[in-house]
Design an enzyme around this catalytic site. Structure first.
Site, short mmCIF file in Angstrom:
data_model
loop_
_atom_site.label_atom_id
_atom_site.label_comp_id
_atom_site.label_asym_id
_atom_site.label_seq_id
_atom_site.Cartn_x
_atom_site.Cartn_y
_atom_site.Cartn_z
N ASP A 253 0.83 -1.21 0.00
CA ASP A 253 0.00 0.00 0.00
C ASP A 253 0.85 1.25 0.00
OD1 ASP A 253 -2.25 -1.43 0.04
OD2 ASP A 253 -2.75 -1.12 2.15
N LYS A 275 -3.43 2.59 -2.18
CA LYS A 275 -4.66 3.03 -1.51
C LYS A 275 -4.55 4.48 -1.03
CE LYS A 275 -6.93 -1.01 0.24
NZ LYS A 275 -7.49 -1.62 1.42
N MET A 388 -7.22 8.96 9.49
CA MET A 388 -7.79 9.53 8.25
C MET A 388 -8.64 10.76 8.56
SD MET A 388 -8.90 5.91 6.55
CE MET A 388 -9.35 5.09 8.07
N1 SAH Z 1 -3.77 -0.06 9.25
C1 SAH Z 1 -3.21 1.25 9.49
C2 SAH Z 1 -4.19 2.35 9.26
C3 SAH Z 1 -4.62 2.48 7.82
S1 SAH Z 1 -5.74 3.80 7.58
C4 SAH Z 1 -2.66 1.30 10.92
O1 SAH Z 1 -2.90 0.40 11.71
O2 SAH Z 1 -1.96 2.26 11.23
C5 SAH Z 1 -4.66 5.05 7.04
C6 SAH Z 1 -4.49 6.12 8.09
O3 SAH Z 1 -3.55 5.72 9.07
C7 SAH Z 1 -3.90 7.41 7.55
O4 SAH Z 1 -4.87 8.19 6.92
C8 SAH Z 1 -3.45 8.05 8.84
O5 SAH Z 1 -4.53 8.55 9.56
C9 SAH Z 1 -2.92 6.86 9.60
N2 SAH Z 1 -1.47 6.71 9.47
C10 SAH Z 1 -0.82 5.64 9.00
N3 SAH Z 1 0.52 5.81 9.11
C11 SAH Z 1 0.71 7.02 9.68
C12 SAH Z 1 1.85 7.77 10.06
N4 SAH Z 1 3.08 7.30 9.89
N5 SAH Z 1 1.67 8.98 10.62
C13 SAH Z 1 0.42 9.46 10.83
N6 SAH Z 1 -0.68 8.79 10.47
C14 SAH Z 1 -0.56 7.60 9.92
#
Ligand code: SAH
Length: 464
Positions: A253, A275, A388
């Site tokens: 992703d 995505k 998000m």
């Molecule tokens: N499965 C992932 C989340 C996926 S949804 C998890 O467990 O983290 C995607 C969202 O995750 C992004 O829009 C943001 O809100 C958050 N996200 C993922 N990586 C991030 C990062 N390094 N810093 C800040 N937000 C992050």
């Protein structure tokens, strides 16, 4: 990359060392270990060096250096403390296109000597491109510790089977799998503990089994659903790393960082699923179908996701399709963005004085609105974490205030948490939307709301 690492075959080739002292001796030793004919040019040459040259079928020449000494040389090393000689060697070698190394004078070199871990036939060469020699020594030490002492025996044993395995298993993918499975098996340990006969027997058995399997048709592959964590590659689990190195094909992703992608097996096929927030640019159906098809082709498929696959990752949906199709799978949890970002921003998500519970929510707008049960979110001693949530930030702040949350409740927005590009802004609910706009903070971001955010003043430790 400023330098190309290569392993040079200098067996029986003339290799010239200019200089006759202790540094020259060290270099001569190394060249003779690689079975070169060592040819030393110096007006004064130590006894040990003389003996070593003779033993290598080389020569010593008691003369001042001239370019003629480089005739037919495979490489040359200048190890003198006379700058004029070093310069002359470097210039002559470069004009003759002969690789040259001048000890401690990187600007005169066309190649650098790496630090080496020598478990021949296994060789590890380490370089910092001349920037930090002490660091390369440290790395050498670390590698020495993790490489088993008898890895040479294992390499030789594998080498002795290479031809046969190639003859028996014509398909390169099958061969790769054979060797990878062998390394994951009990065989290396048998070799390390000196039980080579048992190892040979086990290899023969595996070869027979594999041939049998090849005759009866291809075996089903498997899918690894792996959480890659929020960005910092040091936050990968050991299992994630192991599977990342095992997979034949990787579906990844947008949120998986470049640093993490570099840890994949270099020859694995990498397919981008791109995505954007919750809406995949490759449809979820297509992803599910691809996973099934690739596994049915016998591939080991890595489905690599940012954070944790089961937190806003649609991991469950992907697994349902696999389960239905009878594809074997395993799931590796990852550090979810909320945990990673909170830790790297110095914000404990729970705290005895501030929050006894924490809720992970999606702030993703659907048709421009956010349908959340706001009244349940406004609670004492509760931390809220929005994934998000950047495009819905204004709505989130307004709705929470409208449902009774204090307008001065602390809020943090963390962009690209845990990576070198991490940015954190903190403010109060009422003014954060304006601040976020002003600072130009961008997705991906995690939003943390609650008095725990205040702890950051004392606990911030990472980043600028
Ligand atoms: N499965 C992932 C989340 C996926 S949804 C998890 O467990 O983290 C995607 C969202 O995750 C992004 O829009 C943001 O809100 C958050 N996200 C993922 N990586 C991030 C990062 N390094 N810093 C800040 N937000 C992050």
């Amino acid at each position: 990359m400023d330098l190309l690492p290569i392993f040079l075959n200098i067996r029986d080739r003339k290799c010239v060392i200019v200089g006759g002292g202790s540094v020259a001796l060290r270099k001569a030793n190394l060249l003779s270990r690689a079975q070169a004919r060592v040819y030393v040019v110096a007006t004064s040459i130590g006894e040990e060096l003389e003996a070593l040259c003779r033993a290598s079928n080389g020569t010593t020449v008691h003369e001042t250096f001239t370019p003629a000494h480089l005739e037919d040389a495979a490489l040359v090393i200048a190890a003198t403390d006379d700058r004029a000689t070093n310069l002359a060697v470097s210039a002559a070698a470069k004009s003759l296109n002969i690789p040259v190394n001048v000890v401690d004078e990187p600007e005169l070199c066309s190649f650098m000597m790496p630090s080496i871990v020598d478990k021949a036939p296994v060789l590890v060469a380490i370089s910092s491109s001349g920037t930090a020699p002490v660091l390369t020594s440290k790395l050498k030490e670390m590698i020495e510790i993790v490489i088993p002492g008898s890895i040479d025996r294992l390499a030789n044993l594998m080498g002795s089977y290479r031809g046969r395995v190639k003859d028996k298993l014509a398909d390169p993918d099958q061969r790769l799998q054979f060797w990878q499975d062998l390394l994951e098996s009990e065989i290396p340990e048998m070799v390390y503990s000196g039980n080579e006969d048992a190892a040979i027997e086990a290899i023969e058995q595996r070869l027979r089994d594999r041939l049998q399997a090849a005759k009866t048709g291809r075996k089903m592959g498997e899918v690894y659903l792996v959480g890659a964590g929020p960005g910092d590659p040091d936050l990968l689990t050991l299992r994630a790393l192991r599977l990342m190195y095992k997979a034949d094909v990787v579906l990844y992703d947008r949120l998986v960082s470049d640093e993490i992608m570099q840890k994949l097996r270099p020859d694995a096929d990498k397919i981008y699923m791109g995505k954007e927030q919750a809406k995949p640019s490759v449809g979820q159906e297509t992803i599910n179908e691809m996973l099934v098809r690739l596994a049915q082709e016998g591939k080991r498929v890595l489905r690599l996701k940012g954070g944790d696959p089961f937190i806003f990752g649609r991991g469950g949906e992907e697994l349902e399709t696999l389960a239905q199709a009878g594809v074997p799978f395993q799931v590796v949890p990852g550090i979810t963005a909320a945990n990673g970002c909170a830790a790297y921003a110095g914000i404990p998500l729970t705290h005895r004085d501030h929050a006894q519970s924490v809720r992970f929510l999606t702030g993703h707008l659907q048709e421009g609105t956010l349908n959340l049960e706001w009244e349940h979110l406004v609670r004492e001693k509760q931390t809220l974490v929005f994934y998000m949530g950047l495009s819905g930030l204004q709505t989130i702040c307004e709705q929470l205030i409208a449902h009774g949350m204090a307008a001065d409740t602390p809020i943090a927005v963390i962009q690209q948490g845990t990576t070198r590009r991490q940015r954190v802004i903190t403010d109060q609910l009422r003014s954060m939307p304006a601040l976020a706009k002003k600072t130009g903070i961008e997705a991906p971001t995690i939003i943390i709301i609650g008095t725990v955010v205040n702890a950051r003043e004392k606990l911030s430790w990472f980043g600028p």
